[in-house]
Design an enzyme around this catalytic site. Sequence first.
Site, PDB file in Angstrom:
ATOM      1  N   SER A  75      52.982  25.394   6.890  1.00  0.00           N
ATOM      2  CA  SER A  75      52.599  25.198   8.263  1.00  0.00           C
ATOM      3  C   SER A  75      51.370  25.702   8.900  1.00  0.00           C
ATOM      4  O   SER A  75      50.618  26.838   8.235  1.00  0.00           O
ATOM      5  CB  SER A  75      53.923  26.041   9.280  1.00  0.00           C
ATOM      6  OG  SER A  75      54.943  25.725   8.747  1.00  0.00           O
TER       7      SER A  75
HETATM    8  N1  SAH Z   1      58.103  27.885   6.115  1.00  0.00           N
HETATM    9  C1  SAH Z   1      57.244  27.141   5.284  1.00  0.00           C
HETATM   10  C2  SAH Z   1      56.956  25.835   5.857  1.00  0.00           C
HETATM   11  C3  SAH Z   1      57.621  24.557   4.752  1.00  0.00           C
HETATM   12  S1  SAH Z   1      57.801  22.968   5.316  1.00  0.00           S
HETATM   13  C4  SAH Z   1      55.907  27.739   5.006  1.00  0.00           C
HETATM   14  O1  SAH Z   1      55.575  28.756   5.409  1.00  0.00           O
HETATM   15  O2  SAH Z   1      55.060  27.292   3.951  1.00  0.00           O
HETATM   16  C5  SAH Z   1      59.563  23.201   5.613  1.00  0.00           C
HETATM   17  C6  SAH Z   1      60.384  23.328   4.378  1.00  0.00           C
HETATM   18  O3  SAH Z   1      61.587  22.769   4.702  1.00  0.00           O
HETATM   19  C7  SAH Z   1      60.250  22.186   2.875  1.00  0.00           C
HETATM   20  O4  SAH Z   1      59.767  23.155   2.073  1.00  0.00           O
HETATM   21  C8  SAH Z   1      61.211  21.607   2.888  1.00  0.00           C
HETATM   22  O5  SAH Z   1      61.532  21.300   1.537  1.00  0.00           O
HETATM   23  C9  SAH Z   1      62.485  22.325   3.609  1.00  0.00           C
HETATM   24  N2  SAH Z   1      63.659  21.934   4.174  1.00  0.00           N
HETATM   25  C10 SAH Z   1      64.096  20.835   4.869  1.00  0.00           C
HETATM   26  N3  SAH Z   1      65.163  20.345   4.934  1.00  0.00           N
HETATM   27  C11 SAH Z   1      65.681  21.636   4.540  1.00  0.00           C
HETATM   28  C12 SAH Z   1      67.191  21.908   4.513  1.00  0.00           C
HETATM   29  N4  SAH Z   1      68.254  21.336   5.030  1.00  0.00           N
HETATM   30  N5  SAH Z   1      67.254  23.316   4.047  1.00  0.00           N
HETATM   31  C13 SAH Z   1      66.621  24.058   3.514  1.00  0.00           C
HETATM   32  N6  SAH Z   1      65.191  23.570   3.513  1.00  0.00           N
HETATM   33  C14 SAH Z   1      64.807  22.376   4.135  1.00  0.00           C
END
Ligand code: SAH
Length: 225
Positions: A75
Site C-alpha cells: 500500500s
Molecule cells: N497490507 C499489505 C497490503 C497488501 S495488498 C501491505 O502492507 O503490503 C492486499 C493483500 O490482501 C494482498 O496480498 C491480497 O492477496 C490479500 N487478500 C485479498 N483478499 C484476501 C482475503 N480474502 N483474505 C486474506 N488476504 C486477502
Amino acid sequence: MNVFSRLTPEAQGLGMTGQRARDRLIARLKEEGIADRRVLDVLTRLPRHLFVEPALESRAYEDTALPIGHAQTISQPWVVARMTEALIEAKIPDKVLEIGTGSGYQAAVLAVLCANVYTVERIEGLLREARRRFRKLGIANIRSKNDDGRIGWAEFAPYDAIVLTAAGEEVDSALFDQLAPDGVLVAPVGPAGKQKLLCYRRDGDEWKAHTLGQVSFVPLLGGVA
Ligand code: SAH
C-alpha cells in the site's frame, strides 16, 4: 522501539540518500494531513525498502503503491499512515487483526505500536516472504496464517482493532462479531474506482462509519492461493 535498535545499518538502509528520501516522504505525508507523531516516527524508521522487490528498492520511499508479485501491491505510505492513525486514535489497541498481509509492511508498522498483531493472507507465497521479513527485522509479536481472511480469525477474538487492506463491496459481519465493543474497524469498501476508506465505531447498538478518504486498493478475493 527495540525493533529499530536491533537493525543493522544495512537493514536500516540509512545511507545519505536513504535518509533524504525518507525525510522527503515524511514531509509529504505531513503536507497531506498526517499529524500523529507516533505514526510519522514509525514510518521514518521502518525500512520500507525491505518490503519491496530489490529492483524497486530505490522507489521504496516514494508515496506510491508498488508491485509485490502475484498481482498484488504494497500500500501507498499515505494510506498506511492514515489507517494506522485511525486505528490508534482513541487508544493504542492491544490486539489488532489485519486482513491482507501482502508484503507485511502494514503489519510491521502495527507491530511497533501494538502488543499483539494477527494477520491473514490468502496467497501463501506472499505470506512466506512477509514472515521472512518479520524474522529479519526481529519482529516477534506478529502471528500470521494462510487463509481467507474475509471471516476473520475467530481463535484470538475479540480484537481491539481490525484493518482490511483489500477492498470488498461490504465488510463481512463475522469481522464485526470479532471486534471488541469499543473497537475500531478500518476498511476500504466499494467497487474499483469508487472505493472509500471507512472507519467504523460503535454507536449504541450499531456500527457507524465515517469516511477517511478516497482510495484504490486491490480486491478482497475468496479462497486460498
Ligand atoms: N497490507 C499489505 C497490503 C497488501 S495488498 C501491505 O502492507 O503490503 C492486499 C493483500 O490482501 C494482498 O496480498 C491480497 O492477496 C490479500 N487478500 C485479498 N483478499 C484476501 C482475503 N480474502 N483474505 C486474506 N488476504 C486477502
